[in-house]
Design a protein around this motif. Structure first.
Motif, PDB file in Angstrom:
ATOM      1  N   LEU B  21       0.859  -1.178   0.000  1.00 56.88           N
ATOM      2  CA  LEU B  21       0.000   0.000   0.000  1.00 56.88           C
ATOM      3  C   LEU B  21       0.898   1.230   0.000  1.00 56.88           C
ATOM      4  N   ASN B  22       0.445   2.283  -0.675  1.00 55.25           N
ATOM      5  CA  ASN B  22       1.258   3.482  -0.813  1.00 55.25           C
ATOM      6  C   ASN B  22       0.659   4.673  -0.080  1.00 55.25           C
ATOM      7  N   SER B  83      -7.618  -8.242   6.667  1.00 51.92           N
ATOM      8  CA  SER B  83      -8.602  -7.376   5.999  1.00 51.92           C
ATOM      9  C   SER B  83      -8.991  -6.245   6.931  1.00 51.92           C
ATOM     10  N   ALA B  84      -8.861  -5.028   6.441  1.00 48.94           N
ATOM     11  CA  ALA B  84      -9.139  -3.825   7.238  1.00 48.94           C
ATOM     12  C   ALA B  84      -8.874  -2.622   6.344  1.00 48.94           C
ATOM     13  N   THR B  85      -9.160  -1.442   6.860  1.00 48.35           N
ATOM     14  CA  THR B  85      -8.735  -0.217   6.202  1.00 48.35           C
ATOM     15  C   THR B  85      -7.464   0.266   6.881  1.00 48.35           C
ATOM     16  N   TYR B  86      -6.450   0.565   6.083  1.00 48.28           N
ATOM     17  CA  TYR B  86      -5.160   1.023   6.606  1.00 48.28           C
ATOM     18  C   TYR B  86      -5.034   2.521   6.343  1.00 48.28           C
ATOM     19  N   LEU B  87      -4.796   3.249   7.422  1.00 48.35           N
ATOM     20  CA  LEU B  87      -4.703   4.700   7.363  1.00 48.35           C
ATOM     21  C   LEU B  87      -3.265   5.156   7.549  1.00 48.35           C
ATOM     22  N   CYS B  88      -2.905   6.174   6.816  1.00 50.19           N
ATOM     23  CA  CYS B  88      -1.602   6.814   6.934  1.00 50.19           C
ATOM     24  C   CYS B  88      -1.827   8.242   7.436  1.00 50.19           C
ATOM     25  N   ALA B  89      -0.947   8.724   8.295  1.00 53.98           N
ATOM     26  CA  ALA B  89      -1.062  10.098   8.796  1.00 53.98           C
ATOM     27  C   ALA B  89       0.327  10.687   8.936  1.00 53.98           C
ATOM     28  N   VAL B  90       0.441  11.989   8.731  1.00 58.64           N
ATOM     29  CA  VAL B  90       1.730  12.661   8.900  1.00 58.64           C
ATOM     30  C   VAL B  90       1.598  13.744   9.952  1.00 58.64           C
ATOM     31  N   GLY B 106      -7.275   6.479   3.386  1.00 65.27           N
ATOM     32  CA  GLY B 106      -7.204   5.067   3.680  1.00 65.27           C
ATOM     33  C   GLY B 106      -7.230   4.166   2.462  1.00 65.27           C
ATOM     34  N   THR B 107      -6.718   2.963   2.644  1.00 66.48           N
ATOM     35  CA  THR B 107      -6.816   1.880   1.661  1.00 66.48           C
ATOM     36  C   THR B 107      -7.573   0.735   2.308  1.00 66.48           C
ATOM     37  N   LYS B 108      -8.665   0.339   1.656  1.00 64.08           N
ATOM     38  CA  LYS B 108      -9.452  -0.780   2.177  1.00 64.08           C
ATOM     39  C   LYS B 108      -8.913  -2.070   1.592  1.00 64.08           C
ATOM     40  N   LEU B 109      -8.351  -2.918   2.446  1.00 65.86           N
ATOM     41  CA  LEU B 109      -7.752  -4.180   2.028  1.00 65.86           C
ATOM     42  C   LEU B 109      -8.704  -5.330   2.328  1.00 65.86           C
ATOM     43  N   SER B 110      -8.937  -6.148   1.305  1.00 62.57           N
ATOM     44  CA  SER B 110      -9.736  -7.366   1.479  1.00 62.57           C
ATOM     45  C   SER B 110      -8.867  -8.541   1.077  1.00 62.57           C
TER      46      SER B 110
END
Lengths: 114, 113
Positions: B21-22, B83-90, B106-110
């Motif tokens: 994920l980016n 499986s989840a949503t992955y959040l990035c924060a700065v 976010g990126t929703k990963l299944s």
């Protein structure tokens, strides 16, 4: 350790009603935050506190007030609820780690304003 | 203006199919970059903090890396429970005493069995 807890978990309000959301943390963290999360918008900061008795505005503060009378509690108030405030609200707390602050989140409060 | 862009918005993987994920970011200066995992109906769960370019951190099947413009969350041999949503924060340098994080969407990963 319960971590960060939020009360209530769900609430339905009518337009113009008021309510208070309670956040409590047992990690002795100095900093506490209130966020809202809306579909397609990500998490947005409403208000935050850097210590007991202090509060400051975040990105979207309008329509909300906060108070931090005790270090472990952070309250979010809606004086006159509007449908635009329908959202999921998250509280977080943090401590200082170097130059930054690792934030730990509560389980959320789902608020619907009709 | 500080910005965080996550891609893809959604990702479906077969169990065991590794991917990344980016999180691309634009900030005046970086105090820290955070990765969180969020399950449906729950609050974000802290995963990693990265402080400077070249840094890497690992936790089970997850590995986070950081460059000067982006961070990657690598998932090796994922399982359905990833499986989840992955959040990035700065956390940018935006003046003394800034406490605000800027979150991506976010990126929703299944992960399919």
């Amino acid at each position: 350790n319960a971590g960060v807890t939020q009360t209530p978990k769900f609430r339905v309000l009518k337009t113009g009603q008021s309510m208070t959301l309670l956040c409590a943390q047992d990690m002795n963290h100095e900093y506490m935050y209130w966020y809202r999360q809306d579909p397609g918008m990500g998490l947005r900061l409403i208000h935050y506190s850097v210590g007991e008795g202090t509060t400051a505005k975040g990105e979207v503060p309008d329509g909300y007030n906060v108070s931090r009378l005790k270090k472990q509690n952070f309250l979010l108030g809606l004086e006159s609820a509007a449908p635009s405030q329908t959202s999921v609200y998250f509280c977080a707390s943090s401590y200082r780690q170097g130059h930054t602050y690792e934030q730990y989140f509560g389980p959320g409060t789902r608020l619907t304003v009709t | 203006e500080d910005q965080v862009t996550q891609s893809p918005e959604a990702l479906r993987l077969q169990e065991g199919e590794s991917s990344s994920l980016n999180c691309s970011y634009t900030v005046s200066g970086l105090r820290g970059l955070f990765w969180y995992r969020q399950d449906p109906g729950k609050g974000p769960e802290f995963l990693f903090t990265l402080y400077s370019a070249g840094e890497e951190k690992e936790k089970e099947r997850l590995k986070a890396t950081l460059t000067k413009k982006e961070s990657f969350l690598h998932i090796t041999a994922p399982k359905p429970e990833d499986s989840a949503t992955y959040l990035c924060a700065v956390h940018p340098y935006s003046g003394a005493g800034s406490y605000q994080l800027t979150f991506g969407k976010g990126t929703k990963l299944s992960v399919i069995p």
